[in-house]
Design a protein around this motif. Structure first.
Motif, PDB file in Angstrom:
ATOM      1  N   PRO A   1      11.387  -0.538  -0.411  1.00 36.49           N
ATOM      2  CA  PRO A   1      12.361  -0.571  -1.502  1.00 36.49           C
ATOM      3  C   PRO A   1      13.286  -1.765  -1.366  1.00 36.49           C
ATOM      4  O   PRO A   1      14.389  -1.646  -0.879  1.00 36.49           O
TER       5      PRO A   1
ATOM      6  N   GLY B   1       0.827  -1.201   0.000  1.00 38.47           N
ATOM      7  CA  GLY B   1       0.000   0.000   0.000  1.00 38.47           C
ATOM      8  C   GLY B   1       0.861   1.250   0.000  1.00 38.47           C
ATOM      9  O   GLY B   1       1.734   1.417  -0.845  1.00 38.47           O
ATOM     10  N   GLY B   2       0.619   2.115   0.965  1.00 39.12           N
ATOM     11  CA  GLY B   2       1.321   3.386   1.003  1.00 39.12           C
ATOM     12  C   GLY B   2       2.698   3.342   1.647  1.00 39.12           C
ATOM     13  O   GLY B   2       3.402   4.340   1.652  1.00 39.12           O
ATOM     14  N   GLN B   3       3.088   2.196   2.218  1.00 38.25           N
ATOM     15  CA  GLN B   3       4.384   2.151   2.910  1.00 38.25           C
ATOM     16  C   GLN B   3       5.485   1.791   1.923  1.00 38.25           C
ATOM     17  O   GLN B   3       5.401   0.773   1.255  1.00 38.25           O
ATOM     18  N   PRO B   4       6.525   2.613   1.843  1.00 38.36           N
ATOM     19  CA  PRO B   4       7.611   2.279   0.922  1.00 38.36           C
ATOM     20  C   PRO B   4       8.269   0.962   1.329  1.00 38.36           C
ATOM     21  O   PRO B   4       8.474   0.723   2.517  1.00 38.36           O
TER      22      PRO B   4
END
Lengths: 483, 395
Positions: free
Chosen positions: B168, B163-166
């Protein structure tokens, strides 16, 4: 719900402002977009447009996501509209509205003042890209070329940021102003950029480093004061721009530092101890320290002019209205209104420089300029460390603020770098000691030979101590397109 | 003596005093005076928020210390102190910030025969963004069985959406899954590490999702939890972890990948990364992939669709009816010329991932093949490892 942290790619324009549900602004931006791309494509030489450049792109505006590195062709860079996250319950930090909730829309009474500030800020962004457009052709390394292009694409993004504000909050005249930002052009006779320093040439890489150190630092200070704006969208825009601006400061400081380092190294390797043994030093393919000092004098003083008049009612109005704060306003401990406070500024009375107390409100520009000077002095101190470590006796100095000025109380008067008033005749006679001459410029130009081999650097500059994104020394920062 | 700890420092010779880190730090652990910008060791919680925002790289400095340097000491510095000799615990290439995870990774990488090192051109990994105390919450998007229904191995392809949490995460890195519930002492379970099997831009390009390849283990607390997940379930995740088992960013690098079972997860992520970027224009990839039988080999179907020009596949089976057992090391010997050619090429990077039991056989095969070209394997291996070209992750 709109996701305000992550960049959304559901429109042509990456953004975290919910563009896809803001049809009117989206349409305006999409109409503006092709003009921007044309501007970019006409600007930078074609083979660089086709090259793969190792750039960072923001994938979100929180710390975790805004610096992702990868190869990208510059015209395909994801320019977008990115605002720092909204701070809940933010209040106006200064002026007569101090403590009231920050504005989410432009208050009618300040509309023109605000628009003017945004247009001026916006005008500098493409201006500097225009000034630097040919530097890729003489890049001293692929590393430096990559840094130049990173600065360029981010200045481009800053233009986007200002255009968004104009189109979103200023209706039809905002859209017209946005179009004009692509019409004016650096150095143009008919439609120059608005501020003088952005119409000067950036003819060589030392000028570029000095420009990013001194002139972009003015930009940083302006952004810092706009980040304190009571108009929340402007504040959030500028806060995010500041994180990018830090990279430009880095390019300037390390660029000049690496130039100084190489000069010192070459002097030592050849047993030269006198920094004024200029011909001998130049014959070795490096830039002598006195010439670097002259470049510093020029760029510092041009940048001081960007702060405007020392005593300014416009600046007082902007502060009082809560549109523009002071540097680090939120950390200052006073009433944030400045009624009855004074501030010391330079003035020129009866043929002499004097310090004078004036109402602090009218001295907002001067105060920001003082903060700027303090900030700029830090890096000069670190350059001197390099010289000192090399055992060479020479010290870089910021000249007196009165030297070589075109705006404010010192304009039109001829001071030397120590702040002594000279006759015009004497100034003309000695000017070559303090400011770069044509011959200096020609010499620097003669060193500007491109170096396109990974890990190799031009004769006049040292390699960086650390690679971008921790890359090793011979990393190919730009994969050049050779047509 | 106190237990040594890792201290976060800023290099004063490289820092330009832009104070961006100070503005960013959520713990207010970063402060400055007229000289330096420094990190207060008593406040820094390794959240790493300051690392990407630094324009100079000066902030990514670590020292293992017995006693942390104080703020005042750091204000005086004109350069960073050298790493003091700390004996065996000294290790400055940091794969994870918390000791439990670092220990797990150190054990997994032990088969490389020395200190692991990332490929020179690898992208810089993010690590430890989410921790046991501050995990990310992912939503299960899918859970697909990769092995045939009848097969006695149950390997799952799990897709997690952040969702909105990065998140990487690079190919070759791992994330931790925290199984729900508590242990016998009433404490939360420690996360279990799983290599991601999707490339950095997501299982689906530009979607913030990650895939895992998980085998159900009898009695396995976490594997049974993961293999039973349903779409929509929420999962607590830590990581990313790992800073050495990474793909080189150089398209001309040649990859030799040797794996068994779920050890194929990082190899899948490498393959997809190349498919999405350079494709067959790359230096190429060779894979030796072992399983009991085709229906127990994860991704058997999808693999068949990857062109041999991109990924030269040797699928090796140890339990085929009517055929002798064949293991990856046997096939490596049979393909000696191809392997020898790779060993001699300085562009080759080797990756080994799977059950610990495979290490010995593979080592022996390499020893024989190296001998055939007049090389001593351990010396060659140590050189490759030192250059970030030899990577082992076994469990």
């Amino acid at each position: 719900m709109i996701d305000l942290i992550n960049v959304s790619y559901d429109t042509q324009i990456p953004n975290n402002v919910g563009l896809s549900s803001d049809r009117k602004v989206l349409k305006a931006l999409e109409k503006w977009h092709p003009g921007y791309i044309n501007w970019w494509n006409d600007l930078i030489p074609q083979n660089f447009q086709e090259s793969l450049v190792y750039l960072r792109t923001a994938v979100s505006v929180d710390p975790k996501g805004w610096a992702k590195f990868d190869y990208v062709k510059m015209p395909e860079y994801r320019w977008g509209v990115l605002l720092a996250p909204e701070v809940e319950g933010r209040t106006i930090p200064c002026g007569e509205h101090y403590g009231e909730p920050a504005w989410q829309e432009v208050p009618g009474e300040y509309r023109n003042l605000m628009k003017r500030l945004i247009v001026i800020q916006g005008d500098t962004e493409p201006g500097s890209v225009e000034q630097q457009r040919f530097l890729g052709l003489t890049a001293p390394s692929l590393y430096d070329m990559r840094n130049l292009f990173q600065v360029n694409v981010e200045e481009g993004r800053h233009l986007w940021a200002m255009v968004y504000l104009l189109q979103k909050y200023f209706g039809r005249d905002g859209r017209e102003e946005a179009d004009d930002l692509l019409i004016r052009s650096s150095g143009s006779e008919e439609a120059p950029r608005m501020l003088g320093a952005f119409n000067e040439e950036t003819p060589d890489w030392l000028s570029f480093f000095m420009f990013t150190y001194f002139t972009d630092r003015d930009g940083k200070m302006q952004l810092e004061s706009l980040a304190q704006s009571g108009f929340d969208p402007l504040s959030r825009t500028c806060r995010f721009m500041l994180t990018e601006e830090a990279h430009h400061m880095f390019v300037g400081e390390t660029g000049v530092g690496r130039t100084i380092q190489k000069t010192c190294d070459v002097m030592n390797a050849n047993g030269i101890t006198d920094p004024y043994d200029i011909d001998k030093i130049r014959d070795l393919g490096v830039i002598d320290l006195p010439t670097i000092q002259k470049k510093l004098n020029l760029h510092y003083t041009l940048s001081l002019d960007l702060f405007g008049q020392e005593v300014s009612t416009n600046a007082a109005n902007a502060f009082n209205a809560g549109i523009k704060g002071r540097y680090m306003e939120h950390r200052l401990k006073d009433d944030h209104k400045l009624h009855g406070d004074t501030y010391e500024v330079w003035d020129f009375e009866n043929g002499a420089l004097v310090r004078k107390e004036v109402p602090a409100l009218t001295a907002i520009n001067m105060r920001l300029r003082d903060d700027y000077t303090k900030d700029a002095a830090g890096g000069v101190g670190r350059w001197n460390k390099i010289i000192e470590k090399s055992g060479i006796e020479f010290e870089m100095k910021l000249p007196h603020e009165a030297f070589h000025r075109q705006i404010g109380v010192f304009s039109g008067k001829t001071f030397d770098p120590e702040g002594n008033l000279l006759s015009g005749e004497e100034f003309d006679k000695r000017q070559h000691e303090w400011l770069p001459t044509h011959a200096d410029g020609d010499f620097i130009q003669s060193l500007m030979k491109p170096v396109y081999e990974p890990g190799q650097y031009a004769s006049w500059i040292s390699p960086p101590k650390v690679g971008i994104d921790n890359k090793p020394g011979d990393f190919e920062y730009v994969k050049l397109h050779m047509a | 003596m106190n237990k040594p700890l890792k201290q976060h420092l800023i290099d004063p010779e490289i820092c330009i005093r832009c104070y961006t880190c100070e503005m960013t730090c959520p713990e207010e652990a970063i402060v400055h005076d007229d000289m330096n910008v420094v990190v207060d060791a008593s406040k820094c919680n390794f959240c790493m928020d300051c690392i990407p925002v630094c324009p100079t790289g000066s902030i990514d400095e670590w020292r293992v210390v017995a006693e942390p340097y104080s703020v005042d000491e750091q204000f005086e510095w004109t350069e960073l102190p050298e790493q003091e000799e700390m004996g065996a615990s000294q290790d400055t290439s940091i794969e994870a910030m918390d000791e439990a995870m670092a220990a797990l990774l150190a054990e997994a990488h032990a088969g490389a025969g020395g200190k692991a090192k990332a490929p020179a051109s690898a992208s810089k990994p993010s690590i430890n963004m989410y921790t046991l105390g501050k995990p990310a919450e992912a939503t299960v998007q899918g859970n697909y069985r990769l092995t045939a229904e009848g097969s006695d191995t149950d390997v799952r392809h799990i897709i997690l959406d952040f969702g909105g949490q990065p998140m990487p995460v690079l190919e070759g890195q791992s994330i931790g899954i925290i199984p729900p519930g508590t242990d016998a002492d009433g404490k939360a379970h420690l996360p279990r590490l799983y290599s991601v099997s999707s490339p950095r831009d997501g299982e689906r390009p530009n979607y913030n999702n990650v895939s895992l390849t998980v085998k159900r283990e009898e009695q396995g607390l976490c594997s049974n939890y993961v293999c039973d997940l349903k779409p929509g379930d929420k999962v607590k995740v830590t990581g990313p972890f790992g800073a050495t088992f990474l793909i080189p960013d150089d398209p001309e690098a040649r990859l030799l990948m040797i794996c068994t079972g779920t050890g194929s997860a990082p190899m899948r992520s490498f393959t997809m990364r190349r498919q999405r970027t350079v494709g067959a224009r790359s230096g190429g990839m060779v894979m030796f992939f072992g399983a009991r039988s085709p229906d127990a080999l994860p991704y058997f179907g999808p693999l068949k669709k990857v062109p041999q020009s991109l990924l030269h596949q040797h699928l090796v089976f140890s339990r085929l009816d009517g055929q002798p057992k064949e293991y990856v090391q046997d096939r490596m010997r049979a393909e000696e010329d191809e392997v020898a050619d790779l060993l001699q090429d300085p562009k080759t990077h080797i990756y080994i991932c799977g059950l610990r039991g495979m290490e010995e056989g593979v080592e022996k095969a390499f020893t024989n093949i190296a001998e055939s070209i007049g090389e001593q394997w351990t010396a060659l291996r140590d050189t490759m490892r030192g250059e970030g070209r030899y990577h082992v992750e076994t469990y």
